[in-house]
Design a protein around this motif. Structure first.
Motif, PDB file in Angstrom:
ATOM      1  N   LEU A 129      65.295   7.138  23.300  1.00  0.00           N
ATOM      2  CA  LEU A 129      64.477   8.108  23.895  1.00  0.00           C
ATOM      3  C   LEU A 129      64.955   8.541  25.365  1.00  0.00           C
ATOM      4  N   GLU A 130      65.190   9.856  25.440  1.00  0.00           N
ATOM      5  CA  GLU A 130      65.626  10.407  27.075  1.00  0.00           C
ATOM      6  C   GLU A 130      64.571  11.007  27.310  1.00  0.00           C
ATOM      7  N   LEU A 175      65.496  10.931  20.542  1.00  0.00           N
ATOM      8  CA  LEU A 175      64.328  11.903  20.871  1.00  0.00           C
ATOM      9  C   LEU A 175      64.374  12.102  22.230  1.00  0.00           C
ATOM     10  N   VAL A 176      64.765  13.387  22.701  1.00  0.00           N
ATOM     11  CA  VAL A 176      64.618  13.827  24.156  1.00  0.00           C
ATOM     12  C   VAL A 176      63.404  14.514  24.337  1.00  0.00           C
ATOM     13  N   LEU A 225      53.380  12.495  20.574  1.00  0.00           N
ATOM     14  CA  LEU A 225      54.372  12.318  19.391  1.00  0.00           C
ATOM     15  C   LEU A 225      55.475  11.467  19.632  1.00  0.00           C
ATOM     16  N   SER A 226      56.073  11.148  20.670  1.00  0.00           N
ATOM     17  CA  SER A 226      57.155  10.168  21.100  1.00  0.00           C
ATOM     18  C   SER A 226      56.614   8.758  20.460  1.00  0.00           C
ATOM     19  N   LEU A 270      57.163   7.362  32.339  1.00  0.00           N
ATOM     20  CA  LEU A 270      57.438   5.913  31.678  1.00  0.00           C
ATOM     21  C   LEU A 270      56.065   5.264  31.357  1.00  0.00           C
ATOM     22  N   ASP A 271      55.054   5.295  32.278  1.00  0.00           N
ATOM     23  CA  ASP A 271      53.844   4.833  32.080  1.00  0.00           C
ATOM     24  C   ASP A 271      53.035   5.236  30.631  1.00  0.00           C
ATOM     25  N   LEU A 272      53.470   6.406  30.170  1.00  0.00           N
ATOM     26  CA  LEU A 272      52.815   6.855  28.888  1.00  0.00           C
ATOM     27  C   LEU A 272      53.662   6.350  27.795  1.00  0.00           C
ATOM     28  N   ILE A 273      54.785   5.985  27.841  1.00  0.00           N
ATOM     29  CA  ILE A 273      55.795   5.678  26.903  1.00  0.00           C
ATOM     30  C   ILE A 273      55.260   3.890  26.240  1.00  0.00           C
ATOM     31  N   ARG A 274      55.002   3.783  25.046  1.00  0.00           N
ATOM     32  CA  ARG A 274      54.683   2.593  24.415  1.00  0.00           C
ATOM     33  C   ARG A 274      55.668   2.101  23.626  1.00  0.00           C
ATOM     34  N   HIS A 275      56.187   3.136  22.810  1.00  0.00           N
ATOM     35  CA  HIS A 275      57.386   2.478  21.707  1.00  0.00           C
ATOM     36  C   HIS A 275      58.601   3.147  21.817  1.00  0.00           C
TER      37      HIS A 275
END
Length: 463
Positions: free
Chosen positions: A354-355, A265-266, A345-346, A365-370
């Motif tokens: 994940l790119e 997922l980009v 959505l990611s 990066l702070d928004l990404i959990r999974h």
């Protein structure tokens, strides 16, 4: 052509469909076949392994031919280029250096009254590495699975991998192959293993390799046969039959994960290069007809450029038919209103790869959990992680990144708790243990503490 989606509800439904693409009724039928293979190998050992290798892989081997010989291992080095050997050695060094940072350390804590608490980490005794094979070759998979096991200190590591069809027998059916066998030689020459795979194995410290694949290979590792040893942990990706076999033997042995089809997922904004994004989507789609390639972007113009660029890069692609099939079924471009929406959505999709091809990826990066692995910035394509950055490329798929992690040293280790109480410390908590044990209706639990308490004058402790 990759479809462009602009509606949030439609995008959510499409991402769910792609994420759950392996949840089909066909799996039930395949699972019945896998159960049959597992039971046969458990009962019949080598005989069943050889039978299913003949039935599924058209390989006619004797038990002696299951193990790759020392001469084959030596010859492999003569069959790879110096450039490939150098690349394998660089990847090995990078992967090993990264995983050495992750070795869990045993520890103890000394508390008052001579109470000692701690945790002790030890490797499993035997590990089995599954490497996909056949007409493809995956030396990187060898390195990514074997090196963490070596770093963990596993004393015995064995590898299984399906061989390529024997030269001169590709395309023949079982009866045609049998007709070429002489009555005195139980089989034709053993089918070869790709030399790059054999070199990677040796560079990673593995010399015990068996030419067997599929569910029968997993069964052999789980239960042991006359030739192939039983192991404690099985790791490595494979097709649906391999994955189902790992699922069914879990409990008898440990496993790394249930790997599904690969996915990327980009997330891209107006600063992203459409040529790079298209190449990264294709790099995932070329893996397998069920591979997923998804772009989430805030830029509708970029979406159209990527769509066109994918078509352009596919023109002379050597794996065009396979790649187009993957994109048609499991590829999507989603236009979102904001980077925050893309992150939402990611996180719901929880991608394997994940790119972040955005202006400030570190802030995002702070928004990404999974996510299984996160690739930061436009100069970090997934291929860097696939081959030699160091972190493992065996990652959770199909949404499992919500609760699972990459394969690592910990996969090949287990920990034991260490507890030591002095008489004084035990006496201080004896009453509380007595209360809890009796609350659970377990009087001997209470007695095991009570009988250790000092005698009281005039009391009777049953001693």
């Amino acid at each position: 052509m990759l479809r462009i989606i602009t509606q949030r509800t439609e995008a959510e439904a499409e991402l769910r469909r792609i994420r759950d693409r392996t949840s089909t009724d066909q799996i039930v039928h395949k699972e019945a076949t896998v159960r049959e293979v597992l039971q046969a190998v458990q009962r019949q050992g080598d005989r069943a392994v050889l039978h299913y290798t003949q039935e599924f892989d058209r390989q006619f081997l004797t038990p002696e031919q299951l193990r790759v010989s020392g001469s084959e291992l030596d010859a492999a080095y003569q069959q790879v280029s110096k450039e490939l050997l150098d690349a394998i050695q660089l990847a090995r060094a990078q992967i090993e250096a990264f995983h050495r940072q992750r070795v869990p350390k045993s520890w103890v804590q000394f508390k008052e009254d001579e109470v000692v608490l701690g945790k002790r980490y030890t490797p499993v005794d035997r590990a089995g590495i599954y490497v996909p094979g056949g007409r493809a070759a995956y030396p990187s998979t060898v390195l990514m699975n074997a090196i963490p096991a070596k770093v963990a200190g596993v004393p015995r590591i064995v590898m299984v991998t399906p061989p390529a069809p024997p030269a001169g027998h590709i395309g023949l059916d079982e009866s045609e192959i049998k007709s070429n066998l002489s009555p005195t030689s139980a089989s034709i020459s053993p089918a070869p293993i790709n030399p790059a795979v054999l070199v990677a194995a040796q560079e990673a410290g593995i010399s015990e390799i068996y030419r067997v694949g599929g569910a029968q290979a997993i069964a052999a590792l789980a239960y042991g046969t006359e030739t192939i040893p039983k192991v404690d942990v099985i790791t490595g990706p494979g097709n649906i039959y391999v994955t189902l076999a790992k699922k069914l033997v879990y409990g008898t042995v440990g496993i790394d994960s249930l790997a599904g089809p690969s996915e990327v997922l980009v997330i891209a904004d107006t600063t992203a290069n459409p040529v790079y994004v298209a190449a990264d989507l294709l790099a995932q789609a070329e893996h397998d007809p069920m591979a997923a390639a998804i772009l989430l972007t805030t830029d509708a113009v970029l979406a159209q450029k990527v769509q066109a660029e994918v078509e352009w890069q596919l023109r002379d692609h050597p794996r065009r038919l396979l790649t187009e099939k993957a994109l048609a079924h499991y590829g999507s471009i989603v236009v979102v209103d904001s980077i925050a929406e893309a992150a939402e959505l990611s996180n719901e999709f929880a991608p394997e790869h994940l790119e972040l091809e955005v202006d400030d990826p570190w802030a995002m990066l702070d928004l990404i959990r999974h996510a299984g692995a996160i690739f930061i910035g436009s100069s970090t394509p997934e291929a860097v992680g696939d081959y030699l950055a160091g972190p493992n490329h065996t990652l959770p798929t199909s949404g499992a990144a919500r609760y699972a992690s990459a394969l690592g040293v910990e996969t090949f280790m287990k920990h034991s708790s260490i507890i030591s109480y002095s008489p004084t410390a035990l006496q201080k908590v004896a009453n509380q243990i007595d209360v809890l044990a009796n609350a659970e209706g377990l009087p001997s639990h209470a007695d095991s503490v009570r009988l250790r308490m000092p005698r009281r004058e005039g009391g009777n402790q049953g001693l």
